[in-house]
Design a protein around this motif. Sequence first.
Motif, PDB file in Angstrom:
ATOM      1  N   GLY A   1      79.400   9.091  64.972  1.00 46.97           N
ATOM      2  CA  GLY A   1      80.656   8.490  64.970  1.00 46.97           C
ATOM      3  C   GLY A   1      79.971   7.076  64.787  1.00 46.97           C
ATOM      4  O   GLY A   1      80.848   6.198  64.606  1.00 46.97           O
ATOM      5  N   ARG A   2      78.688   6.685  65.096  1.00 47.42           N
ATOM      6  CA  ARG A   2      78.531   5.279  65.281  1.00 47.42           C
ATOM      7  C   ARG A   2      77.728   5.037  63.637  1.00 47.42           C
ATOM      8  O   ARG A   2      77.439   5.809  62.647  1.00 47.42           O
ATOM      9  CB  ARG A   2      76.857   5.183  65.921  1.00 47.42           C
ATOM     10  N   ARG A   3      78.189   3.622  63.306  1.00 38.66           N
ATOM     11  CA  ARG A   3      77.878   3.068  62.060  1.00 38.66           C
ATOM     12  C   ARG A   3      77.081   1.737  62.343  1.00 38.66           C
ATOM     13  O   ARG A   3      76.982   0.951  63.335  1.00 38.66           O
ATOM     14  CB  ARG A   3      79.287   2.695  61.407  1.00 38.66           C
ATOM     15  N   PHE A   4      76.409   1.445  61.346  1.00 35.12           N
ATOM     16  CA  PHE A   4      75.390   0.020  61.084  1.00 35.12           C
ATOM     17  C   PHE A   4      75.980  -0.494  59.913  1.00 35.12           C
ATOM     18  O   PHE A   4      75.522   0.149  58.709  1.00 35.12           O
ATOM     19  CB  PHE A   4      74.019   0.663  61.123  1.00 35.12           C
ATOM     20  N   GLU A   5      76.364  -1.590  60.151  1.00 37.56           N
ATOM     21  CA  GLU A   5      76.821  -2.692  58.758  1.00 37.56           C
ATOM     22  C   GLU A   5      75.573  -3.539  58.555  1.00 37.56           C
ATOM     23  O   GLU A   5      75.787  -4.066  57.537  1.00 37.56           O
ATOM     24  CB  GLU A   5      78.062  -3.015  59.374  1.00 37.56           C
TER      25      GLU A   5
END
Length: 61
Positions: free
Chosen positions: A43-47
């Motif tokens: 569920g982690r995101r890196f923008e």
Amino acid sequence: MPWALQTWIEGEVATPHGLSGSTTFALDLVHLVASLRQADTRGRRFEGKDVVDISPIMTIG
């Protein structure tokens, strides 16, 4: 299980001119990126805006 980079594998070094016309290299890169995009990020995101210090969770050995 933490991830790590392994020893160098045999093959050609990717240079701007050396592999620029290689269909095989391009397809290998496509498969690598597609595989990385399918990895479970829980569920982690890196923008691309923040840098996170992961040194406390890294293990050596």
